[in-house]
Design an enzyme around this catalytic site. Structure first.
Site, PDB file in Angstrom:
ATOM      1  CB  CYS A  82      -0.956  -0.056   1.191  1.00  0.00           C
ATOM      2  SG  CYS A  82      -2.401   0.991   0.990  1.00  0.00           S
ATOM      3  CG  HIS A 101      -3.521  -3.864   3.260  1.00  0.00           C
ATOM      4  ND1 HIS A 101      -2.482  -3.261   3.924  1.00  0.00           N
ATOM      5  CD2 HIS A 101      -4.192  -2.867   2.636  1.00  0.00           C
ATOM      6  CE1 HIS A 101      -2.536  -1.943   3.723  1.00  0.00           C
ATOM      7  NE2 HIS A 101      -3.564  -1.687   2.940  1.00  0.00           N
ATOM      8  CD  GLU A 123      -0.935  -5.896   5.851  1.00  0.00           C
ATOM      9  OE1 GLU A 123      -0.782  -6.466   4.742  1.00  0.00           O
ATOM     10  OE2 GLU A 123      -1.047  -4.655   5.963  1.00  0.00           O
TER      11      GLU A 123
END
Lengths: 710, 218
Positions: free
Chosen positions: B88, B196, B198
């Site tokens: 990002c 993302h 994660e």
């Protein structure tokens, strides 16, 4: 005398209050003292019309650590984990300047949380707009959502749930209520705002002081007229990047143990924060206003005291620790400046280039603020008997509600919010409750917002009880036990007896429901004067109910997930209302007689049996068919095949019976046994089958219709 | 492998603790690398530039961070072939610093967008996707206002030919050219993507498809 009337107008004080000031001081107020009393005695800061009633709240049990007198409430979750949460209004500024009004609402509520030493991990918003076709309304919706998005995303706290309503009573006074929750993990100390220790430094940190928001608190304490747009300079301007750095630096200094007291500069800025810190600590402060870092050198001492510039904090530390604290703030690109000392005698000494501007006992302004017992009547139930809602075409009606402003998906709003930053989000805004994981104990924390304004229009007592019971039931349906509550009481003019009656009824009803659930009110905010040209908003006591679940795994889903599983309705009917559909079609609302007296046991049972569920949903606005349709997934939907006692007419599919919960269950036997044992009513509705093309199309319309209109 | 994983922290970074969670779950230790300092690259096995709003996105996303002192060490690590991942805002910073080609501009539609997307892994030539099959489809979330990847025609042709297109959106959410969600540098050690991984790490998040990005660390 004319001069005095001019001052009353400027400082928004009245003759009686002026007389009280003179009596307290033993003389007339002079200089900056007018500004001090104006700000601290404003409705916004002093709660003068509400305080005597707020004392009635059920606000203590064994979990509660703080529930009054601080920036936010705190409860103990066990295992060393504590949470702090609060909801606050930013209605007036958001109507004047929607982007900045909403953005600074988020900033302000976050500061209330990290001031306590808690790291913010959840954000949410309760929004009420007018009719989308009303003047400015679309731009207000866009501005408010953009403001929340712009600020919340940047500070990196996930927005996990929300509530949005549209009704003409909000055409001239929209509601923007921001909720934030923070956590303290084992070993992390709570920070408080009580100033202590003679000779300690008073330190100003964060952004410099500018001209924005001067007299903001007193602006927010008045009704609007047709010139409210001219109030723009009283709205504050926010900078989320600054706030993010402030969160990190404040938590770092608090964790170091070197902070004696800390308080954010919110409404009424430096005055309010310094006087409250002094009053709580029963000490005095000497403040050198000429030392306050300024963005604009032409500010007068009064401006400096009243400015509501954002992202500023006041803290007290021992002189030997100042350098360390300054170092931490510098590391994060911020400044820390000594602006005064803690005094041994309880006096606020305000200095300007060596000249003493005022020397006053802080309690005169904080503790001795006026208290009004505004006239109100005893609650009496609204006339209710039965509902008349004729539905000719079920399909057409379902499409109407799935695509109307209140019923359609708010995906357009929520997609603009970061719902997952922090990587702890388990349930996002597309679900009926928001859930984040507590990263240390791995438990789940749930949040649901309450208050359905159309029920408040039906009856303030029912609406206010529902403001606690409905979100608690939503939490229970996912296996969460409601632990504590924050409220944001949005009302019209408290000098109007009808409004005050609804206010008192709401406070008492909320308190009653909270006591039954043993979920105390730990924080909150009152916003009066949501009124324009004598038109008051619907009384709207918004709530945030926070619940806990021991595990983050296997939380019941929101959508059907297994073909051929059974779908049940579990219910306890106490009141039946035409609800949101009657509101939509007839712009009125009716209901059968009744009260919500046994809801607490029902909620607890729903929580117990939630462990049998694959998916659940509380039947809410627009009744059963709407809830069941929302539960359909991309591939599955409910086929209603069973005969149900209370579903006989078309109308029965849309009326709202408080309360009902839908369960998708695979192991039916255990589920049924458990409910029978607990004497809770249930009926099987049918089973989960492949979705039809028609339902698929309808869900597409549900997802898109709001975006097309706004 | 026993060295630490470096997480670069700028003012305004807000996914730093998220990366720590993912990396420590793989049994590795992390160090936060402060934007004002340089660091000794020999202490680290890999670097991650997390998401956020560094410098509040002032001027242009990633523009100010790309010029921070810490980037001298990041550049040195990139040249030495160390695996570097930008997610990002981290991806935006890597593009701004020239370690990755192209640029990220405002989303088509001009709004910040948080949603679950399906992406297709286009190459496993970097350790971060060594655990995925080429053309494997995974579910991960995006959350950005400026995630529209853009590069001139020549650059796009080159990165496509050189197997530098890392992952693509199955349904383009932001107007990225050729549906690009992430890219690699020529040597394949520097990787950047807008989604993302994660945030798709445990099943309770809604998907654990992103977990394997970090699997090679264990």
């Amino acid at each position: 005398m004319a001069q005095l009337i001019e001052k009353f107008k400027k400082y928004r004080l009245n003759q009686k209050e002026y007389e009280k000031i003179c009596e307290l001081l033993g003389r007339e107020p002079h200089g900056v003292e007018w500004g001090l009393f104006s700000a601290l005695w404003s409705e916004h800061c002093s709660y003068k019309s509400s305080k005597i009633h707020l004392k009635k709240f059920y606000n203590k049990n064994s979990r509660v650590i703080v529930s009054e007198g601080e920036n936010s409430g705190v409860i103990d979750l066990g295992q060393g984990e504590r949470i702090s949460f609060k909801m606050e209004s930013h209605n007036h500024p958001s109507f004047i300047e929607p982007y900045q009004g909403a953005a600074t609402g988020v900033g302000g509520i976050l500061r209330d949380i990290f001031t306590m030493g808690a790291r913010p991990i959840m954000l949410s918003n309760y929004l009420c707009f007018g009719d989308l076709d009303a003047p400015r309304m679309k731009s207000l919706v866009q501005g408010v959502v953009a403001g929340i998005s712009g600020y919340g995303n940047c500070v990196g706290v996930p927005n996990v749930t929300g509530f949005t309503d549209f009704h003409s009573s909000y055409n001239k006074n929209i509601l923007v209520n921001a909720f934030a929750l923070g956590v303290l993990y084992p070993g992390e100390e709570l920070a408080l705002s009580k100033a202590q220790g003679t000779g300690n430094d008073v330190v100003y940190v964060g952004a410099k002081t500018g001209r924005d928001g001067i007299h903001g608190a007193s602006m927010a304490s008045e009704s609007f007229d047709d010139k409210s747009a001219s109030q723009k300079p009283t709205v504050q301007i926010g900078d989320p990047f600054f706030e993010k750095c402030l969160i990190e630096s404040c938590l770092e200094v608090i964790r170091s143990g070197k902070v004696v007291a800390i308080q954010d500069m919110g409404a009424a800025g430096l005055i309010s924060s310094s006087f409250e810190m002094a009053s709580k600590g029963a000490v005095g402060l000497e403040l050198h206003l000429d030392q306050v870092p300024l963005r604009d050198g032409s500010l007068t001492p009064e401006d400096i005291l009243l400015s509501e510039s954002q992202e500023r904090m006041l803290l007290v530390c021992e002189p030997k620790n100042f350098e360390y604290i300054q170092g931490v703030f510098n590391k994060w690109g911020l400044e820390a400046t000594r602006i005064g000392k803690v005094l041994d005698q309880k006096n606020m000494r305000l200095m300007w280039h060596g000249e003493l501007l005022s020397d006053i006992d802080p309690d005169l302004l904080v503790e001795n603020a006026p208290r009004y017992d505004r006239p109100y009547k005893k609650y009496s139930p609204q006339n209710r008997n039965q509902i008349q809602l004729e539905i000719f075409d079920v399909k057409e009606t379902l499409e109407d509600i799935m695509t109307c402003d209140f019923g359609s998906s708010k995906k357009w709003i929520y997609d603009q919010y970061d719902q997952r930053v922090g990587s702890q989000t388990a349930r996002d805004c597309s679900q009926s409750i928001g859930v984040v994981r507590l990263e240390k104990s791995k438990r789940a924390l749930g949040l649901a917002l309450g208050c359905r304004p159309y029920l408040m229009r039906l009856d303030a007592r029912i609406g206010a009880l529902d403001a606690i019971y409905h979100p608690s039931l939503q939490l229970a349906s996912k296996g969460f036990k409601a632990l504590a509550v924050t409220d944001c009481l949005n009302f019209g003019n408290p000098e109007n007896e009808k409004i005050m009656t609804e206010f008192v009824t709401s406070v008492e009803s909320i308190s009653e429901a909270c006591e039954k659930l043993d979920a105390p009110v730990i924080s909150g905010n009152v916003s009066f004067y949501n009124e324009t040209l004598s038109q008051n908003i619907t009384s709207t006591p918004a709530t945030g109910v926070v619940g806990l679940r021991e595990s983050i795994e296997n939380i019941p889903l929101e959508n059907f997930c297994k073909e051929r599983s059974s779908v049940y309705i579990v219910y306890q009917h106490e009141i039946e209302t035409g609800g949101a559909l009657e509101q939509l079609y007839k712009n009125k609302i009716s209901a059968t007689a009744g009260d919500l007296t046994h809801t607490d046991q029902f909620i607890e049972t729903i929580r117990e049996v939630s462990r049998f569920a694959l998916s659940t949903r509380v039947v809410g606005k627009f009744g059963l068919l709407y809830a069941a349709t929302l539960m359909s997934s991309d591939t599955l939907e409910l086929h209603m095949t069973e005969k149900v006692d209370f579903l006989n007419t078309n109308q029965d599919l849309f009326t709202e019976r408080l309360y009902e919960v839908l369960f998708e269950v695979e192991r039916s036997q255990g589920f049924e046994n458990e409910l029978q044992k607990r004497n809770i009513k249930f009926q099987k509705l049918g089973s989960v089958q492949k979705i039809s093309h028609g339902t698929k199309l309808l869900k597409q319309k549900y997802l898109n219709s709001f975006e097309e209109k706004v | 492998m026993s060295k630490k994983i470096g997480i670069v922290r700028f003012l305004g970074t807000n996914c730093d603790r998220d990366i720590e969670q993912a990396v420590t779950e793989m049994g590795r230790k992390v160090d936060y690398l402060w934007f004002r300092d340089t660091f000794n690259i020999s202490e680290y096995d890999a670097l991650v530039l997390p998401g956020g709003f560094s410098y509040g996105d002032y001027l242009r996303t990633g523009a100010l961070s790309a010029r921070a002192p810490v980037m001298a060490s990041v550049r040195e690590a990139a040249e030495k072939g160390m695996p570097i991942l930008g997610i990002c805002n981290g991806f935006q910073i890597l593009c701004e610093s020239g370690l990755l080609p192209g640029v990220l501009v405002r989303n088509q539609g001009l709004k910040f967008k948080d949603e679950w997307v399906q992406i297709s892994i286009q190459t496993s030539a970097t350790p971060w996707t060594s655990q995925y099959k080429v053309q494997e489809k995974i579910k991960v979330p995006i959350a950005h206002g400026e995630g529209c990847f853009y590069a001139d025609r020549e650059t796009v042709m080159r990165i496509r030919e050189q197997d530098q297109v890392w992952c693509t959106y199955d349904v383009n959410p932001n107007g990225s050219i050729y549906d690009i969600a992430g890219i690699l540098n020529e040597k394949k050690n520097v990787a950047g993507l807008m989604p993302h991984p994660e945030r798709a790490f445990y099943n309770w998040m809604g998907s654990s498809d992103g977990r394997r990005f970090f699997q090679w660390l264990s």
